[in-house]
Design a protein around this motif. Structure first.
Motif, PDB file in Angstrom:
ATOM      1  N   UNK A  31      -2.020 -11.687   9.003  1.00  0.00           N
ATOM      2  CA  UNK A  31      -1.721 -10.513   8.185  1.00  0.00           C
ATOM      3  C   UNK A  31      -0.414  -9.932   8.709  1.00  0.00           C
ATOM      4  N   UNK A  32       0.629 -10.065   7.875  1.00  0.00           N
ATOM      5  CA  UNK A  32       1.933  -9.545   8.287  1.00  0.00           C
ATOM      6  C   UNK A  32       2.194  -8.203   7.613  1.00  0.00           C
ATOM      7  N   UNK A  33       2.699  -7.245   8.395  1.00  0.00           N
ATOM      8  CA  UNK A  33       2.948  -5.885   7.922  1.00  0.00           C
ATOM      9  C   UNK A  33       4.441  -5.610   7.945  1.00  0.00           C
ATOM     10  N   UNK A  34       4.939  -5.059   6.853  1.00  0.00           N
ATOM     11  CA  UNK A  34       6.364  -4.717   6.805  1.00  0.00           C
ATOM     12  C   UNK A  34       6.537  -3.282   6.316  1.00  0.00           C
ATOM     13  N   UNK A  35       7.318  -2.539   7.055  1.00  0.00           N
ATOM     14  CA  UNK A  35       7.647  -1.158   6.692  1.00  0.00           C
ATOM     15  C   UNK A  35       8.558  -1.184   5.461  1.00  0.00           C
ATOM     16  N   UNK A  36       8.156  -0.511   4.382  1.00  0.00           N
ATOM     17  CA  UNK A  36       8.998  -0.430   3.185  1.00  0.00           C
ATOM     18  C   UNK A  36       9.712   0.912   3.175  1.00  0.00           C
ATOM     19  N   UNK A  37       8.930   1.988   3.195  1.00  0.00           N
ATOM     20  CA  UNK A  37       9.489   3.323   3.390  1.00  0.00           C
ATOM     21  C   UNK A  37       8.405   4.166   4.049  1.00  0.00           C
ATOM     22  N   UNK A  38       8.623   5.443   4.169  1.00  0.00           N
ATOM     23  CA  UNK A  38       7.717   6.285   4.951  1.00  0.00           C
ATOM     24  C   UNK A  38       6.244   6.102   4.570  1.00  0.00           C
ATOM     25  N   UNK A  39       5.990   5.934   3.265  1.00  0.00           N
ATOM     26  CA  UNK A  39       4.610   5.888   2.784  1.00  0.00           C
ATOM     27  C   UNK A  39       4.106   4.492   2.430  1.00  0.00           C
ATOM     28  N   UNK A  40       5.015   3.545   2.331  1.00  0.00           N
ATOM     29  CA  UNK A  40       4.621   2.222   1.819  1.00  0.00           C
ATOM     30  C   UNK A  40       4.770   1.115   2.865  1.00  0.00           C
ATOM     31  N   UNK A  41       3.786   0.206   2.838  1.00  0.00           N
ATOM     32  CA  UNK A  41       3.804  -0.954   3.719  1.00  0.00           C
ATOM     33  C   UNK A  41       3.478  -2.191   2.895  1.00  0.00           C
ATOM     34  N   UNK A  55       0.851  -1.192   0.000  1.00  0.00           N
ATOM     35  CA  UNK A  55       0.000   0.000   0.000  1.00  0.00           C
ATOM     36  C   UNK A  55       0.889   1.246   0.000  1.00  0.00           C
ATOM     37  N   UNK A  56       0.365   2.320  -0.596  1.00  0.00           N
ATOM     38  CA  UNK A  56       1.151   3.537  -0.736  1.00  0.00           C
ATOM     39  C   UNK A  56       0.733   4.668   0.188  1.00  0.00           C
ATOM     40  N   UNK A  57      -0.243   4.379   1.055  1.00  0.00           N
ATOM     41  CA  UNK A  57      -0.722   5.409   1.988  1.00  0.00           C
ATOM     42  C   UNK A  57      -1.523   4.749   3.100  1.00  0.00           C
ATOM     43  N   UNK A  58      -1.700   5.455   4.215  1.00  0.00           N
ATOM     44  CA  UNK A  58      -2.553   4.916   5.288  1.00  0.00           C
ATOM     45  C   UNK A  58      -3.972   4.651   4.778  1.00  0.00           C
ATOM     46  N   UNK A  59      -4.480   5.529   3.908  1.00  0.00           N
ATOM     47  CA  UNK A  59      -5.829   5.331   3.382  1.00  0.00           C
ATOM     48  C   UNK A  59      -5.936   4.008   2.616  1.00  0.00           C
ATOM     49  N   UNK A  60      -4.904   3.681   1.858  1.00  0.00           N
ATOM     50  CA  UNK A  60      -4.928   2.405   1.121  1.00  0.00           C
ATOM     51  C   UNK A  60      -4.931   1.219   2.076  1.00  0.00           C
ATOM     52  N   UNK A  61      -4.208   1.343   3.159  1.00  0.00           N
ATOM     53  CA  UNK A  61      -4.199   0.253   4.150  1.00  0.00           C
ATOM     54  C   UNK A  61      -5.569   0.140   4.812  1.00  0.00           C
TER      55      UNK A  61
END
Ligand SMILES: Nc1ncnc2c1ncn2[C@@H]1O[C@H](COP(=O)(O)OP(=O)(O)O)[C@@H](O)[C@H]1O
Ligand SMILES: [Mg+2]
Length: 159
Positions: A127-137, A10-16
């Motif tokens: 559901x596993x979450x990984x930090x990619x960069x500031x905006x992406x997960x 996802x590219x934003x909190x809204x997308x998540x």
């Protein structure tokens, strides 16, 4: 990719949140959603979307349950939100009697699910979450059990 898994970045909190809403629309009660991943990786953000999708009133859903461990809400379905971040494995964990919530018919969403010793004992959606960069997960949905395989398939179709 394994048929029972779904990977998406996802590219934003809204997308998540939107993913949480999409999953919520497919729930019928009694599901266990086991969230894992580092602090700040988007677990609570996803839960907010899930709550929106389950029509949990905005006023009753204002915080991560980190300090209260377990919060219950009434939406289209009853929801139990658990955060195990501060719970030590062993007796403290057992005292929460999560198995009773799991059997209650509520949608149970658990942050830091990997800390649950008995996580392997029941079927659940990981559901596993990984930090990619500031905006992406990067999110990885993994079905453990047939019911959850159906949910993963539905999520893929919703794309
Ligand atoms: N793509 C994204 N998905 C989710 N959160 C994101 C994303 N990009 C940035 N963020 C930010 O990352 C933070 C995630 O926090 P939170 O959901 O509380 O994480 P956790 O519950 O895993 O500790 C929020 O501040 C959110 O705004
Ligand atoms: Mg959190």
């Amino acid at each position: 990719m394994n048929a029972s898994e779904y990977h998406i970045t996802t590219g934003s909190p809204e997308e998540t949140r939107a993913l949480g809403r999409a999953l919520a629309g497919r729930l019928r009660g009694g599901e266990i959603l086991g969230l894992s991943g580092d602090l700040g990786s988007g677990k609570t953000c996803f839960v907010h979307g899930l709550a929106e999708g389950l029509e949990v009133g905005g006023n009753s859903w204002v915080r991560s349950p980190t300090f209260t461990l377990i919060n219950e809400y009434e939406g289209r379905l009853p929801v139990v939100h658990v955060d195990l971040f501060r719970v030590a494995p062993g007796p403290e964990m057992e005292d929460l009697h999560l198995e009773e919530y799991f059997a209650s018919g509520s949608v149970c969403v658990v942050e830091w699910f990997e800390r649950l010793d008995a996580a392997g004992a029941q079927e659940f959606m990981g559901v596993h979450f990984r930090y990619v960069d500031e905006e992406r997960r990067a999110l990885r949905f993994a079905a453990h059990g047939r019911r959850y395989g159906e949910l993963v398939a539905a999520l893929k179709e919703a794309r």
